[in-house]
Design a protein around this motif. Structure first.
Motif, PDB file in Angstrom:
ATOM      1  N   LEU A 134      -7.702  48.756  17.488  1.00 14.19           N
ATOM      2  CA  LEU A 134      -6.976  48.726  16.184  1.00 14.19           C
ATOM      3  C   LEU A 134      -5.330  48.686  15.746  1.00 14.19           C
ATOM      4  N   SER A 135      -4.536  48.699  16.286  1.00 13.61           N
ATOM      5  CA  SER A 135      -3.260  48.456  17.834  1.00 13.61           C
ATOM      6  C   SER A 135      -3.078  46.906  17.297  1.00 13.61           C
ATOM      7  N   LEU A 136      -4.334  46.200  17.851  1.00 16.50           N
ATOM      8  CA  LEU A 136      -3.865  44.454  17.276  1.00 16.50           C
ATOM      9  C   LEU A 136      -4.454  44.287  15.640  1.00 16.50           C
ATOM     10  N   LEU A 137      -5.147  44.532  14.760  1.00 12.87           N
ATOM     11  CA  LEU A 137      -5.552  44.776  13.923  1.00 12.87           C
ATOM     12  C   LEU A 137      -4.059  45.050  12.482  1.00 12.87           C
TER      13      LEU A 137
ATOM     14  N   GLY B  33      -2.883  43.146  25.320  1.00 16.26           N
ATOM     15  CA  GLY B  33      -2.891  43.131  27.101  1.00 16.26           C
ATOM     16  C   GLY B  33      -2.332  44.681  26.540  1.00 16.26           C
ATOM     17  N   ASN B  34      -0.918  44.497  26.484  1.00 17.11           N
ATOM     18  CA  ASN B  34       0.125  45.807  26.774  1.00 17.11           C
ATOM     19  C   ASN B  34      -1.091  47.193  25.725  1.00 17.11           C
ATOM     20  N   ALA B  35      -1.516  47.073  24.895  1.00 18.86           N
ATOM     21  CA  ALA B  35      -2.159  48.046  24.007  1.00 18.86           C
ATOM     22  C   ALA B  35      -3.589  48.563  24.944  1.00 18.86           C
ATOM     23  N   ALA B  36      -4.698  47.768  25.046  1.00 22.40           N
ATOM     24  CA  ALA B  36      -5.810  48.359  26.334  1.00 22.40           C
ATOM     25  C   ALA B  36      -5.056  48.328  27.495  1.00 22.40           C
ATOM     26  N   PHE B  37      -3.827  48.629  28.555  1.00 22.87           N
ATOM     27  CA  PHE B  37      -3.527  48.980  29.297  1.00 22.87           C
ATOM     28  C   PHE B  37      -3.199  49.772  29.068  1.00 22.87           C
TER      29      PHE B  37
ATOM     30  N   LEU C 169       1.490  35.736  22.154  1.00 21.62           N
ATOM     31  CA  LEU C 169       2.488  37.235  22.256  1.00 21.62           C
ATOM     32  C   LEU C 169       1.654  38.136  21.214  1.00 21.62           C
ATOM     33  N   SER C 170       0.585  38.028  21.065  1.00 20.61           N
ATOM     34  CA  SER C 170      -0.671  37.921  20.226  1.00 20.61           C
ATOM     35  C   SER C 170      -1.362  38.640  21.394  1.00 20.61           C
ATOM     36  N   VAL C 171      -1.715  37.898  22.441  1.00 24.38           N
ATOM     37  CA  VAL C 171      -2.404  38.229  23.814  1.00 24.38           C
ATOM     38  C   VAL C 171      -1.136  39.013  24.838  1.00 24.38           C
TER      39      VAL C 171
END
Length: 352
Positions: free
Chosen positions: A156-159, A123-127, A117-119
């Motif tokens: 930052l969103s992943l943070l 990936g969703n945020a980067a896309f 889920l973290s991956v």
């Protein structure tokens, strides 16, 4: 060691409630499954607790492919509002992944689904951010000036995701994201990466290797903060340190090692790798050493030629076997010799 009878006595005395005691027992049982078969001093490592987690990960992967297919069908041939459509798709995807994380990560505390889920969230945020904030025509002309900001925002969103769900693997992706932001930023300012070795060779054109070395030092420092806050490695902080070491090692060690290999300074390389091996033994992180040496072997086998590289790979293989066989004995000796200089209370205890 606290036994169930001790917890029952604590409940009887009013020190703990029955719910707190039951929760503590459940936590102890769940952790014991990953650690009861470990030899004293071994490094805990867990990717999944059972096949049910693999089952759920497969379901998540199928779900993600299905979601991308449905999104593509919904788009059809309309490309006028592509960026607006991408924002909607990314926001819906982020909401779905967040809700799934609330259940599988926070409630069920599953390891493999948490990594998956973290991956997916990263990936969703980067896309979404890259699709809406970058200029494809500029990138096609090797102009990356529009890429660093969306990559930074994705990191930052992943943070934020890690802050909520505390997935250790997410920290490793955050570190990789920072590397990507720095490299793309320098590339947008005229730097050029011709080969992967340019990221690690201090003699290469551009500051990529120096930036990699600096970021490697920062990531290693953060990893040590997590490790020293949990020397017995019984909390999630130790797992945070583990994954950060996996990222820091290639950046930190290989920048020096590959530079020495490129200049044929193999005798110095042996001493440098020996120093980092001592550091890995002292902090009791096999992951730090094996990731670094594995990357050195892979790069030297594919990038560099010559008898020196082959001899170095042979020596590294012998060294790893010896360390694996006598790790605890070597560590006990080092801690005994350096006990007056090291904060032993902040390091994992020796079992040698």
């Amino acid at each position: 060691m606290i036994e169930k009878s001790d917890l029952q006595a604590a409940v009887g005395s009013g020190l703990l409630t029955e719910k707190q005691a039951a929760t503590l027992i459940s936590l102890s049982d769940s952790r014991r499954g990953a650690r009861e078969n470990l030899a004293p001093g071994d490094e805990p490592f867990e990717l999944f607790k059972g096949f049910n987690e693999i089952f759920i990960v497969i379901g998540l992967l199928i779900l993600s492919f299905g979601w991308m297919g449905v999104a593509a069908l919904a788009l059809g041939d309309e490309i006028i509002d592509l960026k607006r459509y991408t924002v909607v798709v990314a926001l819906i995807g982020a909401a779905i992944l967040w809700l799934l994380s609330e259940y599988f990560v926070r409630k069920r505390r599953m390891i493999a689904p948490a990594i998956a889920l973290s991956v997916m969230f990263a990936g969703n945020a980067a896309f979404g951010l890259l699709a809406t904030m970058t200029h494809p025509f500029m990138i096609a002309q090797n102009d990356y000036s529009s890429a660093p900001l969306p990559l930074l925002l994705a990191t930052l969103s992943l943070l934020v995701y890690w802050w909520r769900f505390r997935v250790p693997f997410a920290l490793a992706m955050i570190a990789v994201g920072l590397f990507a932001v720095a490299i793309v930023f320098i590339a947008s300012r005229g730097g050029e990466v011709r080969e992967i070795s340019d990221l690690f060779l201090l003699s290469a054109d551009g500051p990529f290797a120096l930036i990699t070395l600096i970021l490697g030092c920062l990531v290693f420092s953060v990893a040590m903060l997590f490790d020293m806050s949990d020397p017995h490695r019984v909390t999630r902080r130790a797992a945070n340190g583990f994954w950060l070491h996996v990222v820091a090692a290639p950046a930190l060690i290989n920048t020096i090692a590959l530079t020495l290999m490129e200049s044929d300074a193999f005798s110095i390389l042996v001493w440098v790798l020996g120093f980092f091996a001592i550091v890995a033994i002292i902090i009791d992180r096999r992951s730090f050493l094996i990731t670094a040496i594995g990357y050195v072997v892979a790069i030297s086998a594919t990038v560099f030629d010559g008898d020196g590289a082959a001899l170095t790979i042979l020596m590294l293989g012998i060294a790893l076997l010896l360390l694996g066989a006598f790790w605890e004995q070597i560590r006990a000796t080092l801690l005994h010799l350096l006990g007056g200089f090291l904060p032993l209370n902040k390091l994992p205890p020796s079992h040698g």
